[in-house]
Motif scaffolding. Structure first.
Motif, PDB file in Angstrom:
ATOM      1  N   ALA A 162       0.832  -1.206   0.000  1.00 21.60           N
ATOM      2  CA  ALA A 162       0.000   0.000   0.000  1.00 21.60           C
ATOM      3  C   ALA A 162       0.867   1.257   0.000  1.00 21.60           C
ATOM      4  CB  ALA A 162      -0.929  -0.002   1.205  1.00 21.60           C
ATOM      5  N   LEU A 163       1.955   1.224   0.778  1.00 24.12           N
ATOM      6  CA  LEU A 163       2.849   2.378   0.858  1.00 24.12           C
ATOM      7  C   LEU A 163       3.473   2.688  -0.494  1.00 24.12           C
ATOM      8  CD1 LEU A 163       4.443   4.489   2.521  1.00 24.12           C
ATOM      9  CD2 LEU A 163       6.138   2.697   2.970  1.00 24.12           C
ATOM     10  N   PHE A 164       4.048   1.667  -1.129  1.00 17.17           N
ATOM     11  CA  PHE A 164       4.682   1.892  -2.424  1.00 17.17           C
ATOM     12  C   PHE A 164       3.640   2.154  -3.507  1.00 17.17           C
ATOM     13  CE2 PHE A 164       8.319  -0.235  -0.375  1.00 17.17           C
ATOM     14  CZ  PHE A 164       9.311   0.658  -0.727  1.00 17.17           C
ATOM     15  N   GLY A 165       2.457   1.561  -3.367  1.00 20.85           N
ATOM     16  CA  GLY A 165       1.376   1.854  -4.310  1.00 20.85           C
ATOM     17  C   GLY A 165       0.985   3.319  -4.263  1.00 20.85           C
ATOM     18  N   ALA A 166       0.965   3.875  -3.055  1.00 18.84           N
ATOM     19  CA  ALA A 166       0.686   5.311  -2.913  1.00 18.84           C
ATOM     20  C   ALA A 166       1.787   6.140  -3.563  1.00 18.84           C
ATOM     21  CB  ALA A 166       0.553   5.664  -1.429  1.00 18.84           C
ATOM     22  N   GLY A 167       3.019   5.671  -3.433  1.00 22.77           N
ATOM     23  CA  GLY A 167       4.135   6.369  -4.082  1.00 22.77           C
ATOM     24  C   GLY A 167       4.009   6.355  -5.597  1.00 22.77           C
ATOM     25  N   ILE A 168       3.564   5.214  -6.147  1.00 20.87           N
ATOM     26  CA  ILE A 168       3.344   5.121  -7.590  1.00 20.87           C
ATOM     27  C   ILE A 168       2.264   6.104  -8.029  1.00 20.87           C
ATOM     28  CG2 ILE A 168       2.483   3.616  -9.427  1.00 20.87           C
ATOM     29  CD1 ILE A 168       3.846   1.286  -7.996  1.00 20.87           C
ATOM     30  N   SER A 169       1.159   6.137  -7.277  1.00 16.43           N
ATOM     31  CA  SER A 169       0.058   7.051  -7.608  1.00 16.43           C
ATOM     32  C   SER A 169       0.513   8.505  -7.544  1.00 16.43           C
ATOM     33  CB  SER A 169      -1.115   6.828  -6.651  1.00 16.43           C
ATOM     34  OG  SER A 169      -1.619   5.508  -6.767  1.00 16.43           O
ATOM     35  N   ALA A 170       1.285   8.837  -6.511  1.00 12.67           N
ATOM     36  CA  ALA A 170       1.779  10.215  -6.376  1.00 12.67           C
ATOM     37  C   ALA A 170       2.689  10.577  -7.541  1.00 12.67           C
ATOM     38  CB  ALA A 170       2.526  10.369  -5.058  1.00 12.67           C
ATOM     39  N   THR A 171       3.539   9.650  -7.951  1.00 11.97           N
ATOM     40  CA  THR A 171       4.436   9.905  -9.084  1.00 11.97           C
ATOM     41  C   THR A 171       3.648  10.192 -10.355  1.00 11.97           C
ATOM     42  OG1 THR A 171       6.113   8.438  -8.115  1.00 11.97           O
ATOM     43  CG2 THR A 171       6.330   8.965 -10.453  1.00 11.97           C
ATOM     44  N   LEU A 172       2.595   9.409 -10.573  1.00 15.35           N
ATOM     45  CA  LEU A 172       1.770   9.604 -11.765  1.00 15.35           C
ATOM     46  C   LEU A 172       0.996  10.923 -11.710  1.00 15.35           C
ATOM     47  CD1 LEU A 172       0.416   5.983 -12.329  1.00 15.35           C
ATOM     48  CD2 LEU A 172       2.345   7.114 -13.425  1.00 15.35           C
ATOM     49  N   VAL A 173       0.615  11.345 -10.506  1.00 18.54           N
ATOM     50  CA  VAL A 173      -0.072  12.629 -10.364  1.00 18.54           C
ATOM     51  C   VAL A 173       0.880  13.785 -10.683  1.00 18.54           C
ATOM     52  CG1 VAL A 173      -1.112  14.223  -8.707  1.00 18.54           C
ATOM     53  CG2 VAL A 173      -1.806  11.823  -8.739  1.00 18.54           C
ATOM     54  N   PHE A 174       2.092  13.727 -10.162  1.00 20.83           N
ATOM     55  CA  PHE A 174       3.057  14.798 -10.392  1.00 20.83           C
ATOM     56  C   PHE A 174       3.475  14.887 -11.859  1.00 20.83           C
ATOM     57  CE2 PHE A 174       4.299  14.183  -5.738  1.00 20.83           C
ATOM     58  CZ  PHE A 174       3.564  15.289  -5.340  1.00 20.83           C
ATOM     59  N   TYR A 175       3.452  13.737 -12.558  1.00 23.66           N
ATOM     60  CA  TYR A 175       3.829  13.711 -13.971  1.00 23.66           C
ATOM     61  C   TYR A 175       2.633  13.241 -14.798  1.00 23.66           C
ATOM     62  CZ  TYR A 175       8.589  14.158 -12.226  1.00 23.66           C
ATOM     63  OH  TYR A 175       9.742  14.607 -11.602  1.00 23.66           O
ATOM     64  N   SER A 176       1.504  13.937 -14.618  1.00 25.83           N
ATOM     65  CA  SER A 176       0.252  13.517 -15.252  1.00 25.83           C
ATOM     66  C   SER A 176       0.321  13.565 -16.776  1.00 25.83           C
ATOM     67  CB  SER A 176      -0.899  14.408 -14.762  1.00 25.83           C
ATOM     68  OG  SER A 176      -0.616  15.779 -15.021  1.00 25.83           O
ATOM     69  N   ASP A 177       1.199  14.391 -17.333  1.00 28.14           N
ATOM     70  CA  ASP A 177       1.313  14.476 -18.783  1.00 28.14           C
ATOM     71  C   ASP A 177       1.976  13.250 -19.389  1.00 28.14           C
ATOM     72  OD1 ASP A 177       3.594  15.354 -17.353  1.00 28.14           O
ATOM     73  OD2 ASP A 177       4.454  16.185 -19.197  1.00 28.14           O
ATOM     74  N   ARG A 178       2.560  12.396 -18.536  1.00 26.58           N
ATOM     75  CA  ARG A 178       3.240  11.199 -19.040  1.00 26.58           C
ATOM     76  C   ARG A 178       2.567   9.912 -18.547  1.00 26.58           C
ATOM     77  NH1 ARG A 178       9.341  13.285 -17.333  1.00 26.58           N
ATOM     78  NH2 ARG A 178       9.161  15.351 -18.309  1.00 26.58           N
ATOM     79  N   VAL A 179       1.337  10.044 -18.050  1.00 18.75           N
ATOM     80  CA  VAL A 179       0.641   8.897 -17.476  1.00 18.75           C
ATOM     81  C   VAL A 179       0.382   7.813 -18.506  1.00 18.75           C
ATOM     82  CG1 VAL A 179      -1.567   8.141 -16.504  1.00 18.75           C
ATOM     83  CG2 VAL A 179      -0.421  10.137 -15.578  1.00 18.75           C
ATOM     84  N   HIS A 180       0.058   8.232 -19.735  1.00 20.01           N
ATOM     85  CA  HIS A 180      -0.305   7.243 -20.758  1.00 20.01           C
ATOM     86  C   HIS A 180       0.799   6.208 -20.952  1.00 20.01           C
ATOM     87  CE1 HIS A 180      -2.326   5.571 -24.239  1.00 20.01           C
ATOM     88  NE2 HIS A 180      -1.181   5.655 -24.908  1.00 20.01           N
ATOM     89  N   GLY A 181       2.046   6.673 -20.940  1.00 20.30           N
ATOM     90  CA  GLY A 181       3.147   5.746 -21.136  1.00 20.30           C
ATOM     91  C   GLY A 181       3.328   4.778 -19.974  1.00 20.30           C
ATOM     92  N   ALA A 182       2.773   5.108 -18.807  1.00 21.26           N
ATOM     93  CA  ALA A 182       2.934   4.249 -17.630  1.00 21.26           C
ATOM     94  C   ALA A 182       1.761   3.303 -17.418  1.00 21.26           C
ATOM     95  CB  ALA A 182       3.109   5.110 -16.384  1.00 21.26           C
ATOM     96  N   LEU A 183       0.661   3.475 -18.185  1.00 22.36           N
ATOM     97  CA  LEU A 183      -0.519   2.632 -17.984  1.00 22.36           C
ATOM     98  C   LEU A 183      -0.223   1.166 -18.263  1.00 22.36           C
ATOM     99  CD1 LEU A 183      -3.440   4.813 -19.429  1.00 22.36           C
ATOM    100  CD2 LEU A 183      -2.914   4.291 -17.034  1.00 22.36           C
ATOM    101  N   ALA A 184       0.490   0.908 -19.362  1.00 24.76           N
ATOM    102  CA  ALA A 184       0.844  -0.474 -19.684  1.00 24.76           C
ATOM    103  C   ALA A 184       1.721  -1.066 -18.593  1.00 24.76           C
ATOM    104  CB  ALA A 184       1.565  -0.529 -21.033  1.00 24.76           C
TER     105      ALA A 184
END
Length: 331
Positions: A162-184
């Motif tokens: 859960a802790l690292f999952g939150a870190g992943i979510s936060a990273t994607l929020v901060f770099y929302s313009d690059r989220v598409h490349g991380a979906l896969a």
């Protein structure tokens, strides 16, 4: 029942079972190359691999399906071996790189490099390894209280995941313009993977296979219990640390090329243990083969069931793995 158990415990049965898995893996590999939007016969597969005739079948097989199926097999091997190691080291049949948070640690560092420092993609595997080791270290600290207990491993793993999952979510929020490349990456996908990814993971798979074969007997001793293992002259903590590092490296190498693919390390070793028992000399090769079969079959299904639309293989594995996990938890 007793005679049946004796047959299963025999060396000849175990070798025959491993040989049958090897044949099944070859069948899955060939059928995976044949199936798809463009159907290719088995004979034609071998023809286009041996001779570059410039045909559409050659392009489909050589550039898309062949590397993808090889990668699926390698990912399955690495995750299955990582799960087998963790279940032995932690004394917990529910241990899996995804469930106890090791894959999440690898995923956080991998995604951070992919979205924040895309120019350093060659370091994704190294970063994922450090993330996996950090997660394993935190799990050990949280779970240790006069020894390691299976239930504490799971609870600590859920918290770390859960802790690292939150870190992943936060990273994607901060770099929302690059989220598409991380979906896969988030869903675990083999789409658009080719020879570079095969080259990235292959050295780790070869090294992992060699190491587990060489040191399988040490894990056989370790699962007897710490006191017995020490009595037999085994350095328990060094052995546990070494195997944990190996499991983290195998899981990280798989995560770095396919993303967060769960449940392979749970389903495969547990199934093999029910059939072959706890002897890791046989469990490791059998797990590696069954892991490759499972991921190859899942990926073939994922890209053909709704063709030409592809389903990420991670979704297929979640559909298979979640009920299996609940069944084991219930038992």
């Amino acid at each position: 029942m007793k005679s049946k158990g004796l047959v299963r415990d025999s060396k000849s049965f175990k070798i025959a079972f491993i040989a049958a898995l090897a044949i099944l893996a070859i069948i899955c590999f060939i059928s995976g190359n044949a199936k798809g939007t463009v159907e290719v016969s088995v004979r034609r597969i071998f023809e286009v691999i041996m001779n570059d005739d410039g045909s559409t079948e050659r392009m489909v097989i050589w550039n898309i399906r062949l590397p993808r199926m090889i990668l699926a097999a390698l990912v399955g091997i690495n995750l299955a071996l990582a799960g087998a190691i963790l279940q032995g080291v932690m004394g917990n049949p529910l241990a899996d790189p995804g469930i106890i948070g090791i894959s999440s640690g690898a995923g956080l560092f991998g995604i951070a490099i992919l979205v924040a420092f895309p120019q350093y993609q060659q370091f994704v595997t190294i970063g994922a390894f450090f993330g996996a080791m950090l997660a394993a270290f935190i799990i050990y600290i949280l779970a240790w209280k006069g020894g390691i207990q299976p239930i504490r491993i799971i609870l600590a793993g859920v918290a770390v995941s859960a802790l690292f999952g939150a870190g992943i979510s936060a990273t994607l929020v901060f770099y929302s313009d690059r989220v598409h490349g991380a979906l896969a990456f988030m869903n675990g996908s083999l789409s658009a993977r080719s020879w570079p990814e095969v080259q990235n993971i292959l050295p780790y798979t070869i090294a992992g296979l060699l190491l587990v074969i060489i040191f399988a007997e040490k894990l056989n001793i370790l699962i007897l219990g710490d006191d017995v293992a020490r009595g037999l002259g085994l350095n328990v903590e060094a052995t546990r640390l070494g195997f944990t590092a190996l499991a983290a490296l195998l899981a990280a190498s798989a995560v770095s090329v396919v993303g967060l693919l769960g449940f392979v390390g749970l389903i495969v070793p547990h199934s093999i243990r029910l059939i072959l028992g706890n002897d890791y000399r046989y469990m490791f090769p059998a797990s590696a083969l069954l892991g490759s079969v499972l991921v190859m079959l899942s990926d073939t299904f994922a890209r053909t069931v709704l063709s030409p639309v592809e389903i990420p293989v991670g979704i297929v594995m979640a559909v298979l793995g979640a009920p299996f996990f609940l069944y084991l938890l219930r038992r």
